[in-house]
Design an enzyme around this catalytic site. Sequence first.
Site, PDB file in Angstrom:
ATOM      1  N   LYS A  45     110.838  56.867  34.636  1.00  0.00           N
ATOM      2  CA  LYS A  45     111.279  57.167  36.002  1.00  0.00           C
ATOM      3  C   LYS A  45     110.450  58.292  36.596  1.00  0.00           C
ATOM      4  O   LYS A  45     110.057  58.244  37.764  1.00  0.00           O
ATOM      5  CB  LYS A  45     112.763  57.555  35.994  1.00  0.00           C
ATOM      6  CG  LYS A  45     113.260  58.061  37.355  1.00  0.00           C
ATOM      7  CD  LYS A  45     114.736  58.365  37.353  1.00  0.00           C
ATOM      8  CE  LYS A  45     115.156  58.895  38.726  1.00  0.00           C
ATOM      9  NZ  LYS A  45     116.614  59.025  38.866  1.00  0.00           N
ATOM     10  N   HIS A  78      99.081  12.677  28.555  1.00  0.00           N
ATOM     11  CA  HIS A  78     100.013  13.140  29.592  1.00  0.00           C
ATOM     12  C   HIS A  78     101.431  13.288  29.029  1.00  0.00           C
ATOM     13  O   HIS A  78     102.411  12.852  29.639  1.00  0.00           O
ATOM     14  CB  HIS A  78      99.999  12.214  30.794  1.00  0.00           C
ATOM     15  CG  HIS A  78      98.655  12.114  31.450  1.00  0.00           C
ATOM     16  ND1 HIS A  78      98.007  13.217  31.986  1.00  0.00           N
ATOM     17  CD2 HIS A  78      97.834  11.067  31.642  1.00  0.00           C
ATOM     18  CE1 HIS A  78      96.840  12.838  32.491  1.00  0.00           C
ATOM     19  NE2 HIS A  78      96.697  11.544  32.285  1.00  0.00           N
TER      20      HIS A  78
END
Length: 535
Positions: free
Chosen positions: A125, A297
């Site tokens: 922070k 695929h």
Amino acid sequence: MRALVSVYDKTGVEDLARGLSELGWELVSSGGTSEVLANAGIAHIEVADLTGAPEMLGGRVKTLHPTIHGGILADRSKPEHMADVERRGIGLIDLVVCNLYPFSSDPSIELIDVGGPTMVRAAAKNHAHVGIVVDPAAYGAVLDELRSAGSLSDRTRRQLARAAFAHSAAYDAAIVAWFDEAAGAAEMAEAIPADADAADADTEVAGSALLPLSTHLTLPPSIHLTLERAASMRYGENPHQHGARYRIHGQTSWWDEVVQHGGKELSYLNVFDADAAWRLVHELSSDDDVAVAIIKHANPCGAAVANDLPTAYQRALDSDPISAFGGVVAIGGRVTTELSERIAAGPQADLIIASSYDEDALAQLSSKRKATRLLSAPAPEPLGRQFRSLGASFLVQDADRFVAQPSDWQVTTTRQPTESQWRDLALAWKVCARTTSNAIAIVNDGQAVGVGAGQQSRVVAAELAVSKAESRAQGGAAASDAFFPFPDGLLVLANAGVAAVIQPGGSIRDGEVTAAADEAGIAMVTTGGERHFRH
């Protein structure tokens, strides 16, 4: 300058602490880290000596003190903050080095850290003034910058803060998952009667023997995932898309142990198709047979089982040699020279994956298939929950597994499958389950001879499978990933000479479909309602 060093993972901490000390930094430490520094002869202050408060509650409380957190959180740009720390005699802390307990590897109440995350978040922070280092891999770069510049840049502190919040987020996510796992197990135990036998343990009877338990028993009210980038891809599904492989923080994937021996960098679709192929091969292999699968695929265009891999490969290739061009070939074992010769003589594969390669086989494939990616890999880990994004929403489900065993299947026709047809039905069922819906798979003598994938109509899927199988459908076995709503799809298979069919059953017209099978003289098996849609 003062650094607070308190780490669980002590990799490299000695070198970091010594480097900081040589730069004139004052070190503060506690617990096991303090012991490591003391044994290395590195001067430091104990946290308890700094705060005047000894550790208590078996170490649960040691850094939770205003002297520590005031020193970390003080905003040096605010006079009132500086007045507070001066009035209380609190020394500023300029660098925090802290990493958290490995909760995901050994979850327990005692590994739920409190002081560590508090320090990490406090420093992150206040990153405008304080550096926070949570990853030992960053120690070297931090020391280099301190040596060259005397301090960490704003950019570096911001990057370190981002890593720190990611570290604490992953830690909290692992704890939430642990609670969910325990809650799910308890709910499952409550849902299953104490006298339930093993066959009933995963299902409840409600018109079908295989209807799943309510999803609220296994899916939690919220899911907290932290994903870390494991590998970059050449591109995504298409070249204009970015792509990468991520893994759940704290977990490993079989992909982490893959070795690439040749070929281009992997793309998104290489990984997607190779994963499908590798998992299918392991589902098809058995103690009696080895397997080869060819994926295009994400759908099988070839699959076969045999007593040896060269035979299995040739039969998988012969399933649909045109579609096999540019596909992914998964070999359920070691690639020998005999096998590599067959592969080299076949169509160009985009990727070949196997458990291992003979040296000569690898040299041959590397020489004759320079563009083909050659991978060796361990067995895949079990699939976990599956996620599909829908913009800001996600669909979540458990992995699709084979619940019913062949011993649970039921023959609904007068004609019974032969022993060889039972084997082909089992193979067709697995291949069909891993094919995009609507799907039909035809197998004959351990070889997939026709696959109809991704059709809106089950009849058309059957017609596609039959057109690919041609005369090979004669006497074969077919699988449908969901029930036949009408007899028409079944009749397409019967008219092509298919002798046995497996399907889930459960249609209101099951009787009509069974009657059509009896009239055609074929055997039909149902799985008790278990279907395998795949979208």
